[in-house]
Write a protein that holds these residues in place. Structure first.
Motif, PDB file in Angstrom:
ATOM      1  N   GLU A  16       0.838  -1.197   0.000  1.00  0.00           N
ATOM      2  CA  GLU A  16       0.000   0.000   0.000  1.00  0.00           C
ATOM      3  C   GLU A  16       0.872   1.246   0.000  1.00  0.00           C
ATOM      4  OE1 GLU A  16      -1.658   0.991   4.254  1.00  0.00           O
ATOM      5  OE2 GLU A  16      -2.017  -1.136   3.829  1.00  0.00           O
ATOM      6  N   VAL A  17       0.243   2.341  -0.463  1.00  0.00           N
ATOM      7  CA  VAL A  17       0.952   3.614  -0.549  1.00  0.00           C
ATOM      8  C   VAL A  17      -0.060   4.747  -0.402  1.00  0.00           C
ATOM      9  CG1 VAL A  17       0.781   3.780  -3.084  1.00  0.00           C
ATOM     10  CG2 VAL A  17       2.658   4.916  -1.902  1.00  0.00           C
ATOM     11  N   GLU A  18       0.371   5.854   0.206  1.00  0.00           N
ATOM     12  CA  GLU A  18      -0.456   7.057   0.249  1.00  0.00           C
ATOM     13  C   GLU A  18      -0.064   7.942  -0.921  1.00  0.00           C
ATOM     14  OE1 GLU A  18      -0.723   9.162   3.935  1.00  0.00           O
ATOM     15  OE2 GLU A  18      -1.190   7.335   5.067  1.00  0.00           O
ATOM     16  N   ILE A  19      -1.080   8.533  -1.551  1.00  0.00           N
ATOM     17  CA  ILE A  19      -0.860   9.344  -2.746  1.00  0.00           C
ATOM     18  C   ILE A  19      -1.508  10.709  -2.540  1.00  0.00           C
ATOM     19  CG2 ILE A  19      -1.263   9.511  -5.239  1.00  0.00           C
ATOM     20  CD1 ILE A  19      -1.474   6.426  -5.273  1.00  0.00           C
ATOM     21  N   GLY A  20      -0.763  11.751  -2.831  1.00  0.00           N
ATOM     22  CA  GLY A  20      -1.280  13.114  -2.714  1.00  0.00           C
ATOM     23  C   GLY A  20      -2.068  13.506  -3.950  1.00  0.00           C
ATOM     24  N   ALA A  21      -3.175  12.833  -4.180  1.00  0.00           N
ATOM     25  CA  ALA A  21      -4.081  13.103  -5.304  1.00  0.00           C
ATOM     26  C   ALA A  21      -5.449  12.563  -4.908  1.00  0.00           C
ATOM     27  CB  ALA A  21      -3.579  12.431  -6.583  1.00  0.00           C
ATOM     28  N   GLY A  22      -6.471  13.033  -5.608  1.00  0.00           N
ATOM     29  CA  GLY A  22      -7.821  12.565  -5.327  1.00  0.00           C
ATOM     30  C   GLY A  22      -8.086  11.204  -5.950  1.00  0.00           C
ATOM     31  N   PRO A  23      -9.158  10.532  -5.527  1.00  0.00           N
ATOM     32  CA  PRO A  23      -9.464   9.201  -6.055  1.00  0.00           C
ATOM     33  C   PRO A  23      -9.699   9.194  -7.567  1.00  0.00           C
ATOM     34  CG  PRO A  23     -11.188   9.941  -4.538  1.00  0.00           C
ATOM     35  CD  PRO A  23     -10.099  10.951  -4.499  1.00  0.00           C
ATOM     36  N   ASP A  24     -10.349  10.212  -8.100  1.00  0.00           N
ATOM     37  CA  ASP A  24     -10.582  10.246  -9.549  1.00  0.00           C
ATOM     38  C   ASP A  24      -9.288  10.465 -10.320  1.00  0.00           C
ATOM     39  OD1 ASP A  24     -13.299   9.795  -9.221  1.00  0.00           O
ATOM     40  OD2 ASP A  24     -13.746  11.939  -9.043  1.00  0.00           O
ATOM     41  N   GLU A  25      -8.372  11.217  -9.746  1.00  0.00           N
ATOM     42  CA  GLU A  25      -7.072  11.449 -10.398  1.00  0.00           C
ATOM     43  C   GLU A  25      -6.237  10.173 -10.401  1.00  0.00           C
ATOM     44  OE1 GLU A  25      -6.833  16.159  -9.141  1.00  0.00           O
ATOM     45  OE2 GLU A  25      -6.091  14.615  -7.752  1.00  0.00           O
ATOM     46  N   VAL A  26      -6.236   9.476  -9.287  1.00  0.00           N
ATOM     47  CA  VAL A  26      -5.506   8.201  -9.219  1.00  0.00           C
ATOM     48  C   VAL A  26      -6.133   7.207 -10.187  1.00  0.00           C
ATOM     49  CG1 VAL A  26      -4.908   6.254  -7.727  1.00  0.00           C
ATOM     50  CG2 VAL A  26      -4.687   8.597  -6.879  1.00  0.00           C
ATOM     51  N   TRP A  27      -7.462   7.198 -10.258  1.00  0.00           N
ATOM     52  CA  TRP A  27      -8.149   6.308 -11.186  1.00  0.00           C
ATOM     53  C   TRP A  27      -7.759   6.614 -12.632  1.00  0.00           C
ATOM     54  CZ3 TRP A  27     -10.496   1.835 -11.165  1.00  0.00           C
ATOM     55  CH2 TRP A  27     -11.194   1.439 -12.304  1.00  0.00           C
ATOM     56  N   GLN A  28      -7.623   7.895 -12.975  1.00  0.00           N
ATOM     57  CA  GLN A  28      -7.238   8.268 -14.345  1.00  0.00           C
ATOM     58  C   GLN A  28      -5.897   7.638 -14.714  1.00  0.00           C
ATOM     59  OE1 GLN A  28      -8.972   9.797 -16.759  1.00  0.00           O
ATOM     60  NE2 GLN A  28     -10.666   9.759 -15.306  1.00  0.00           N
ATOM     61  N   VAL A  29      -4.957   7.648 -13.795  1.00  0.00           N
ATOM     62  CA  VAL A  29      -3.642   7.043 -14.048  1.00  0.00           C
ATOM     63  C   VAL A  29      -3.773   5.520 -14.135  1.00  0.00           C
ATOM     64  CG1 VAL A  29      -1.307   6.697 -13.148  1.00  0.00           C
ATOM     65  CG2 VAL A  29      -2.416   8.949 -12.941  1.00  0.00           C
ATOM     66  N   LEU A  30      -4.469   4.935 -13.181  1.00  0.00           N
ATOM     67  CA  LEU A  30      -4.596   3.477 -13.124  1.00  0.00           C
ATOM     68  C   LEU A  30      -5.354   2.914 -14.319  1.00  0.00           C
ATOM     69  CD1 LEU A  30      -4.102   0.906 -11.444  1.00  0.00           C
ATOM     70  CD2 LEU A  30      -6.251   1.386 -10.253  1.00  0.00           C
ATOM     71  N   SER A  31      -6.359   3.614 -14.795  1.00  0.00           N
ATOM     72  CA  SER A  31      -7.207   3.074 -15.868  1.00  0.00           C
ATOM     73  C   SER A  31      -6.719   3.414 -17.270  1.00  0.00           C
ATOM     74  CB  SER A  31      -8.645   3.579 -15.692  1.00  0.00           C
ATOM     75  OG  SER A  31      -8.696   4.984 -15.826  1.00  0.00           O
ATOM     76  N   ASP A  32      -5.655   4.193 -17.391  1.00  0.00           N
ATOM     77  CA  ASP A  32      -5.100   4.545 -18.708  1.00  0.00           C
ATOM     78  C   ASP A  32      -4.098   3.463 -19.128  1.00  0.00           C
ATOM     79  OD1 ASP A  32      -4.170   5.718 -21.015  1.00  0.00           O
ATOM     80  OD2 ASP A  32      -3.374   7.515 -20.026  1.00  0.00           O
ATOM     81  N   LEU A  33      -4.631   2.337 -19.594  1.00  0.00           N
ATOM     82  CA  LEU A  33      -3.791   1.175 -19.917  1.00  0.00           C
ATOM     83  C   LEU A  33      -2.709   1.476 -20.959  1.00  0.00           C
ATOM     84  CD1 LEU A  33      -6.465  -1.704 -19.960  1.00  0.00           C
ATOM     85  CD2 LEU A  33      -5.148  -0.810 -18.027  1.00  0.00           C
ATOM     86  N   PRO A  34      -3.011   2.197 -22.059  1.00  0.00           N
ATOM     87  CA  PRO A  34      -1.957   2.464 -23.044  1.00  0.00           C
ATOM     88  C   PRO A  34      -0.761   3.239 -22.467  1.00  0.00           C
ATOM     89  CG  PRO A  34      -4.107   2.922 -23.997  1.00  0.00           C
ATOM     90  CD  PRO A  34      -4.322   2.680 -22.520  1.00  0.00           C
ATOM     91  N   ALA A  35      -0.972   4.019 -21.419  1.00  0.00           N
ATOM     92  CA  ALA A  35       0.117   4.806 -20.832  1.00  0.00           C
ATOM     93  C   ALA A  35       1.006   3.986 -19.901  1.00  0.00           C
ATOM     94  CB  ALA A  35      -0.455   6.009 -20.079  1.00  0.00           C
ATOM     95  N   TYR A  36       0.641   2.740 -19.598  1.00  0.00           N
ATOM     96  CA  TYR A  36       1.462   1.920 -18.703  1.00  0.00           C
ATOM     97  C   TYR A  36       2.908   1.839 -19.177  1.00  0.00           C
ATOM     98  CZ  TYR A  36      -2.366   0.050 -15.777  1.00  0.00           C
ATOM     99  OH  TYR A  36      -3.401  -0.115 -14.881  1.00  0.00           O
ATOM    100  N   GLU A  37       3.113   1.811 -20.481  1.00  0.00           N
ATOM    101  CA  GLU A  37       4.477   1.727 -21.029  1.00  0.00           C
ATOM    102  C   GLU A  37       5.333   2.907 -20.593  1.00  0.00           C
ATOM    103  OE1 GLU A  37       4.600   0.944 -25.257  1.00  0.00           O
ATOM    104  OE2 GLU A  37       2.781  -0.257 -25.125  1.00  0.00           O
ATOM    105  N   GLU A  38       4.699   4.040 -20.298  1.00  0.00           N
ATOM    106  CA  GLU A  38       5.432   5.255 -19.942  1.00  0.00           C
ATOM    107  C   GLU A  38       5.882   5.279 -18.487  1.00  0.00           C
ATOM    108  OE1 GLU A  38       2.983   8.633 -20.921  1.00  0.00           O
ATOM    109  OE2 GLU A  38       2.433   7.757 -22.861  1.00  0.00           O
TER     110      GLU A  38
END
Length: 193
Positions: free
Chosen positions: A53-75
């Motif tokens: 687990e980790v604490e992240i200084g971002a909101g849940p929707d912002e974290v979701w945007q990163v997590l759900s952007d599958l094509p960006a995983y390569e980056e």
């Protein structure tokens, strides 16, 4: 004059006669079946769970945007280095995972997609009961603009006891690396004032 001798093979020791020789494969099979049955029972009632687990200084929707952007995983993603597919329940993803020992490709089935809250999938071998892993990402708000991300995988199957050491040494550090990279990506994309 030529003398020929016929050599016969040395006699095999007989322990218990012919019936005894036929029983040993059955005995070995019975022992293996008991061991496998015991392993299945233990794994069903006591699965191996890895959690990071980790604490992240971002909101849940912002974290979701990163997590759900599958094509960006390569980056940014050091663990799931490529992911393709649709994030919808019952869809199949193709994930390429990077371990210290090399890359592995898994084709998990999506079990849950709750934007801003949870992403969960299940990967298993084609033969039931051998090895399966249910992987989840759970996002929990802990303060305004701050969340806790828990990444967890529950492993079940008769191969789990054999793979336990490998999972601890390879998968758990990969979970931790993914969490740190996701935190860094979210905090960079969505900086707080």
């Amino acid at each position: 004059m030529t003398t020929s001798r016929t050599r016969s093979a040395p006699a095999k020791p007989r322990i218990g006669g012919r019936r005894q020789r036929r029983r040993w494969p059955l005995a070995v099979g019975a022992v293996l079946a008991l061991l496998a049955g015991g392993a299945v029972w233990r794994r069903r009632t006591h699965p191996l769970v890895l959690r990071a687990e980790v604490e992240i200084g971002a909101g849940p929707d912002e974290v979701w945007q990163v997590l759900s952007d599958l094509p960006a995983y390569e980056e940014w993603n050091p663990y799931v280095v490529r992911s393709t597919g649709d994030l919808r329940v019952a869809a199949t993803l193709t994930n390429v995972h990077e371990f210290r020992s090399g890359q592995r490709t898994f084709t998990p089935t999506v079990l849950a997609v709750e934007p801003g809250r949870e992403l969960r999938w299940m990967a298993r071998l084609p033969v039931p009961g051998i090895f399966a892993g249910e992987h989840s990402f759970v996002i929990t708000p802990i303060a305004p603009g701050r969340v806790r991300l828990v990444q967890e995988e529950t492993f079940r199957g008769v191969a789990v006891p054999i793979m336990r050491g490998w999972l601890h040494s390879q998968a758990l550090p990969a979970f931790e690396a993914l969490n740190a990279a996701l935190r860094d990506r979210a905090e960079t994309l969505y900086p707080r004032p």
